[in-house]
Design a protein around this motif. Structure first.
Motif, PDB file in Angstrom:
ATOM      1  N   ASN A 157      11.406 -17.945 -12.995  1.00  0.00           N
ATOM      2  CA  ASN A 157      11.317 -18.013 -11.650  1.00  0.00           C
ATOM      3  C   ASN A 157       9.985 -17.316 -11.136  1.00  0.00           C
ATOM      4  N   ILE A 158       9.365 -17.854 -10.264  1.00  0.00           N
ATOM      5  CA  ILE A 158       8.095 -17.363  -9.838  1.00  0.00           C
ATOM      6  C   ILE A 158       8.329 -16.622  -8.454  1.00  0.00           C
ATOM      7  N   ASP A 159       7.913 -15.230  -8.583  1.00  0.00           N
ATOM      8  CA  ASP A 159       7.967 -14.384  -7.296  1.00  0.00           C
ATOM      9  C   ASP A 159       6.953 -14.642  -6.244  1.00  0.00           C
ATOM     10  N   PHE A 160       7.383 -15.783  -5.294  1.00  0.00           N
ATOM     11  CA  PHE A 160       6.431 -15.915  -4.498  1.00  0.00           C
ATOM     12  C   PHE A 160       6.187 -14.841  -3.464  1.00  0.00           C
ATOM     13  N   VAL A 161       6.985 -14.140  -3.268  1.00  0.00           N
ATOM     14  CA  VAL A 161       6.696 -13.024  -2.036  1.00  0.00           C
ATOM     15  C   VAL A 161       5.434 -11.847  -2.823  1.00  0.00           C
ATOM     16  N   ALA A 162       5.598 -11.585  -4.183  1.00  0.00           N
ATOM     17  CA  ALA A 162       4.843 -10.756  -4.784  1.00  0.00           C
ATOM     18  C   ALA A 162       3.283 -11.656  -4.963  1.00  0.00           C
ATOM     19  N   ILE A 163       3.119 -13.021  -4.931  1.00  0.00           N
ATOM     20  CA  ILE A 163       1.977 -13.447  -5.028  1.00  0.00           C
ATOM     21  C   ILE A 163       1.384 -13.663  -3.691  1.00  0.00           C
ATOM     22  N   TYR A 164       2.035 -13.781  -2.488  1.00  0.00           N
ATOM     23  CA  TYR A 164       1.591 -13.556  -1.186  1.00  0.00           C
ATOM     24  C   TYR A 164       1.108 -12.464  -0.864  1.00  0.00           C
ATOM     25  N   ARG A 165       1.907 -11.287  -1.242  1.00  0.00           N
ATOM     26  CA  ARG A 165       1.223  -9.860  -1.081  1.00  0.00           C
ATOM     27  C   ARG A 165       0.136  -9.506  -1.849  1.00  0.00           C
ATOM     28  N   ASN A 166      -0.098  -9.973  -3.417  1.00  0.00           N
ATOM     29  CA  ASN A 166      -1.278  -9.819  -3.943  1.00  0.00           C
ATOM     30  C   ASN A 166      -2.550 -10.567  -3.124  1.00  0.00           C
ATOM     31  N   GLU A 167      -2.334 -11.864  -2.789  1.00  0.00           N
ATOM     32  CA  GLU A 167      -3.207 -12.327  -2.218  1.00  0.00           C
ATOM     33  C   GLU A 167      -3.757 -11.755  -0.982  1.00  0.00           C
ATOM     34  N   LEU A 168      -2.790 -11.118   0.047  1.00  0.00           N
ATOM     35  CA  LEU A 168      -3.205 -10.437   1.241  1.00  0.00           C
ATOM     36  C   LEU A 168      -4.006  -9.056   0.608  1.00  0.00           C
ATOM     37  N   ALA A 169      -3.525  -8.567  -0.110  1.00  0.00           N
ATOM     38  CA  ALA A 169      -4.344  -7.342  -0.616  1.00  0.00           C
ATOM     39  C   ALA A 169      -5.556  -7.601  -1.176  1.00  0.00           C
ATOM     40  N   ARG A 170      -5.928  -8.660  -2.051  1.00  0.00           N
ATOM     41  CA  ARG A 170      -7.085  -9.371  -2.355  1.00  0.00           C
ATOM     42  C   ARG A 170      -8.085  -9.309  -1.287  1.00  0.00           C
ATOM     43  N   ARG A 171      -7.487 -10.138  -0.204  1.00  0.00           N
ATOM     44  CA  ARG A 171      -8.267 -10.567   0.848  1.00  0.00           C
ATOM     45  C   ARG A 171      -8.777  -9.176   1.745  1.00  0.00           C
ATOM     46  N   GLN A 172      -7.772  -8.424   1.917  1.00  0.00           N
ATOM     47  CA  GLN A 172      -8.328  -7.232   2.388  1.00  0.00           C
ATOM     48  C   GLN A 172      -9.260  -6.141   1.941  1.00  0.00           C
ATOM     49  N   GLN A 173      -9.226  -6.159   0.623  1.00  0.00           N
ATOM     50  CA  GLN A 173     -10.209  -5.494  -0.125  1.00  0.00           C
ATOM     51  C   GLN A 173     -11.493  -6.255  -0.086  1.00  0.00           C
ATOM     52  N   ALA A 174     -11.530  -7.424  -0.145  1.00  0.00           N
ATOM     53  CA  ALA A 174     -12.558  -8.494  -0.177  1.00  0.00           C
ATOM     54  C   ALA A 174     -13.469  -8.151   1.274  1.00  0.00           C
TER      55      ALA A 174
END
Length: 164
Positions: free
Chosen positions: A139-156
């Motif tokens: 199973n893929i944790d889509f919540v974690a993927i979403y949160r990681n992408e938000l964090a990456r965008r904030q850092q960028a």
């Protein structure tokens, strides 16, 4: 107050979601092991990368949600690539009743979650038909993927801000 937290007499909009269609937009499977003539007794190490995207369609309440998988299987020591599978799977959804501030996470979490069993089946079939044991994705944790992408965008965006 009602049980859902809304004031008495105020109806929360009913969320409606339906899958209008789903399809493979792009797929590539490369059996590197067969091309190189490597023996079949190699123990695999599989890495799966997932990327998500969503777009509003021209029809009201319709959205296109894209799940991109990049799967690479290598020998345990990493010296031999066994196969590479790239898959872009699209779902077309009709979504109503989702508040605007919750639409983005809904599209990138709930919609891919709905399509995942079909995606898993395709990966299993393609790897089996490609000469390998069927790869049954966890199973893929889509919540974690979403949160990681938000964090990456904030850092960028923080890195792009000029220092004072």
């Amino acid at each position: 107050m009602a049980e859902n937290g809304a004031p008495e007499g105020v109806q929360q909009p009913q969320v409606q979601m339906s899958v209008l269609g789903q399809f493979i937009r792009d797929m590539s499977f490369e059996n590197v092991m067969a091309q190189k003539g490597v023996g079949a007794d190699v123990q695999p190490d599989v890495s799966v990368q997932v990327a998500l995207d969503a777009k509003k369609r021209s029809v009201e309440n319709q959205y296109e949600v894209i799940t991109k998988l990049n799967i690479e299987s290598k020998s345990k020591d990493g010296s031999v690539v066994l196969f590479v599978l790239e898959l872009e799977y699209v779902g077309i959804f009709n979504i109503a009743g989702v508040p605007e501030d919750q639409l983005h996470p809904f599209l990138l979490i709930e919609c891919p979650r709905m399509l995942f069993p079909f995606l898993r089946r395709i990966v299993s079939d393609v790897t089996r038909d490609g000469g390998f044991p069927p790869l049954n994705l966890d199973n893929i944790d889509f919540v974690a993927i979403y949160r990681n992408e938000l964090a990456r965008r904030q850092q960028a965006s923080a890195a792009e801000q000029p220092q004072q």
